[in-house]
Design a protein around this motif. Structure first.
Motif, short mmCIF file in Angstrom:
data_model
loop_
_atom_site.label_atom_id
_atom_site.label_comp_id
_atom_site.label_asym_id
_atom_site.label_seq_id
_atom_site.Cartn_x
_atom_site.Cartn_y
_atom_site.Cartn_z
N ARG A 1 0.84 -1.20 0.00
CA ARG A 1 0.00 0.00 0.00
C ARG A 1 0.88 1.25 0.00
O ARG A 1 0.59 2.24 -0.69
CB ARG A 1 -0.92 -0.01 1.22
CG ARG A 1 -1.93 1.16 1.21
CD ARG A 1 -2.79 1.13 2.46
NE ARG A 1 -3.57 -0.08 2.56
CZ ARG A 1 -3.39 -1.04 3.48
NH1 ARG A 1 -2.45 -0.89 4.40
NH2 ARG A 1 -4.15 -2.11 3.49
N GLU A 2 1.96 1.21 0.76
CA GLU A 2 2.88 2.34 0.81
C GLU A 2 3.56 2.56 -0.55
O GLU A 2 3.70 3.69 -1.02
CB GLU A 2 3.93 2.11 1.90
CG GLU A 2 5.08 3.11 1.91
CD GLU A 2 4.64 4.55 2.14
OE1 GLU A 2 5.35 5.47 1.68
OE2 GLU A 2 3.57 4.76 2.76
N ILE A 3 3.96 1.47 -1.19
CA ILE A 3 4.60 1.57 -2.50
C ILE A 3 3.63 2.17 -3.53
O ILE A 3 3.99 3.07 -4.30
CB ILE A 3 5.10 0.19 -2.98
CG1 ILE A 3 6.19 -0.33 -2.04
CG2 ILE A 3 5.62 0.26 -4.41
CD1 ILE A 3 7.40 0.56 -1.92
N LEU A 4 2.40 1.67 -3.54
CA LEU A 4 1.42 2.20 -4.49
C LEU A 4 1.12 3.66 -4.19
O LEU A 4 0.92 4.46 -5.12
CB LEU A 4 0.13 1.37 -4.44
CG LEU A 4 -0.92 1.74 -5.48
CD1 LEU A 4 -0.38 1.54 -6.90
CD2 LEU A 4 -2.19 0.92 -5.28
N GLY A 5 1.10 4.02 -2.91
CA GLY A 5 0.88 5.41 -2.55
C GLY A 5 1.98 6.32 -3.07
O GLY A 5 1.71 7.44 -3.53
N GLN A 6 3.23 5.86 -2.98
CA GLN A 6 4.34 6.64 -3.52
C GLN A 6 4.16 6.89 -5.02
O GLN A 6 4.40 8.00 -5.51
CB GLN A 6 5.66 5.90 -3.30
CG GLN A 6 6.15 5.85 -1.87
CD GLN A 6 7.49 5.13 -1.78
OE1 GLN A 6 8.28 5.15 -2.72
NE2 GLN A 6 7.75 4.50 -0.65
N TYR A 7 3.72 5.88 -5.71
CA TYR A 7 3.57 5.97 -7.16
C TYR A 7 2.31 6.74 -7.56
O TYR A 7 2.37 7.72 -8.31
CB TYR A 7 3.53 4.55 -7.74
CG TYR A 7 3.19 4.47 -9.20
CD1 TYR A 7 3.92 5.17 -10.16
CD2 TYR A 7 2.15 3.65 -9.64
CE1 TYR A 7 3.61 5.08 -11.51
CE2 TYR A 7 1.84 3.55 -10.98
CZ TYR A 7 2.57 4.26 -11.91
OH TYR A 7 2.27 4.16 -13.24
N LYS A 8 1.19 6.34 -7.03
CA LYS A 8 -0.10 6.82 -7.50
C LYS A 8 -0.46 8.20 -6.97
O LYS A 8 -0.99 9.04 -7.70
CB LYS A 8 -1.16 5.79 -7.11
CG LYS A 8 -2.55 6.03 -7.65
CD LYS A 8 -3.42 4.83 -7.27
CE LYS A 8 -4.86 5.00 -7.69
NZ LYS A 8 -5.68 3.81 -7.34
N TYR A 9 -0.18 8.44 -5.69
CA TYR A 9 -0.63 9.68 -5.06
C TYR A 9 0.48 10.70 -4.87
O TYR A 9 0.21 11.89 -4.77
CB TYR A 9 -1.29 9.38 -3.71
CG TYR A 9 -2.45 8.43 -3.83
CD1 TYR A 9 -3.58 8.78 -4.58
CD2 TYR A 9 -2.42 7.18 -3.23
CE1 TYR A 9 -4.64 7.90 -4.71
CE2 TYR A 9 -3.49 6.30 -3.35
CZ TYR A 9 -4.59 6.66 -4.09
OH TYR A 9 -5.64 5.79 -4.23
#
Length: 288
Positions: free
Chosen positions: A85-93
């Motif tokens: 979730r943290e990795i996707l947050g870095q990328y997406k948001y």
């Protein structure tokens, strides 16, 4: 001896910075963008427990669903843990687009799993074998001839609304699909159009998501896009493959499947209007 160590440190190449944790460390041979430690903690979905949605644990959603499912199956690369979730947050948001090639490479693992499963189906007459995961494509070629290796015809990214596109500056599904296209020599087509903006799905219940996503997409009737689709249909027929068009929907995360289902319904309608049928699958980077 201290000056010798200092001299060596000056001439020795610096260790790369891990795209996940940010530390300088030895890279994983399989994924050079991340360190060995981070790679070892990736929660790969190696054996999907639910053969429909690709979930790695028990799936009450698919077992209680009584209606027809518009996709053949979904496969995801990783489980949506706190770290992912943290990795996707870095990328997406937070707009860390340096992660795009790496996340696309991770999604490629899910494609390899889907490809092997479908190739096994073709070879065994429908019996699915799920023991495979993450073998290089060369390993596949040793067991399956190129003509028997299942391949998608085209990828369709889930479109984002204009509001989301302005917020983020990019469509994450489109970027991930582009990486997969390059790795697998596939065609990407924007066959879907988002008809309306929807609020963030993460704060909604399953029933709310299903209701919110209903009729949120439609087929793209742009003449240039339809021309490319017709070319792909003609190319499939030219190869002597009298079969439905194989379409894979690409997105970043599969939660309830409401987005994927809405996209698949719109794609089926579009293909029917073109006088063809489609087998629709989906690939997502993560499965919650």
């Amino acid at each position: 001896m201290s000056w010798v160590k200092q001299a060596r440190s000056l001439v020795a190449p610096a260790l790369p910075q891990c795209l996940f944790c940010g530390r300088q460390a030895r890279s994983s041979p399989d994924m050079p963008g991340i360190c060995l430690s981070c790679y070892s903690r990736i929660p790969w979905i190696r054996r999907p427990r639910c053969q429909t949605c690709g979930r790695h644990v028990g799936c009450p959603d698919c077992s209680r669903s009584r209606g027809p499912v518009p996709i053949r199956c979904n496969r995801s690369a990783v489980a949506y843990t706190r770290e992912m979730r943290e990795i996707l947050g870095q990328y997406k948001y937070r707009g860390n687009e340096r992660l795009t090639p790496l996340l696309g490479q991770m999604l490629d693992k899910a494609y390899a799993l889907l490809q092997k499963e479908q190739s096994d189906r073709q070879r065994t007459g429908g019996t699915l074998q799920t023991h495979f995961f993450c073998k290089p494509i060369m390993a596949l070629k040793s067991n399956l001839s190129r003509s028997n290796l299942w391949q998608a015809d085209l990828l369709v990214p889930v479109p984002v609304s204009t509001v989301r596109l302005l917020e983020r500056g990019f469509n994450q599904a489109e970027q991930l699909a582009e990486v997969l296209c390059r790795r697998r020599d596939l065609l990407q087509l924007p066959l879907l159009v988002r008809t309306r903006h929807t609020a963030k799905q993460s704060f909604k219940s399953r029933s709310e998501r299903l209701a919110d996503m209903k009729h949120a997409f439609t087929g793209n009737m742009d003449a240039a896009v339809l021309h490319r689709l017709r070319e792909q249909l003609d190319a499939t027929a030219f190869r002597g493959q009298q079969r439905p068009l194989r379409i894979i929907i690409i997105d970043d995360i599969y939660t309830t499947g409401s987005t994927i289902r809405a996209c698949a319904d719109a794609l089926h309608s579009l293909c029917e209007s073109m006088g063809c049928t489609a087998e629709i699958y989906s690939l997502t980077w993560a499965r919650s």
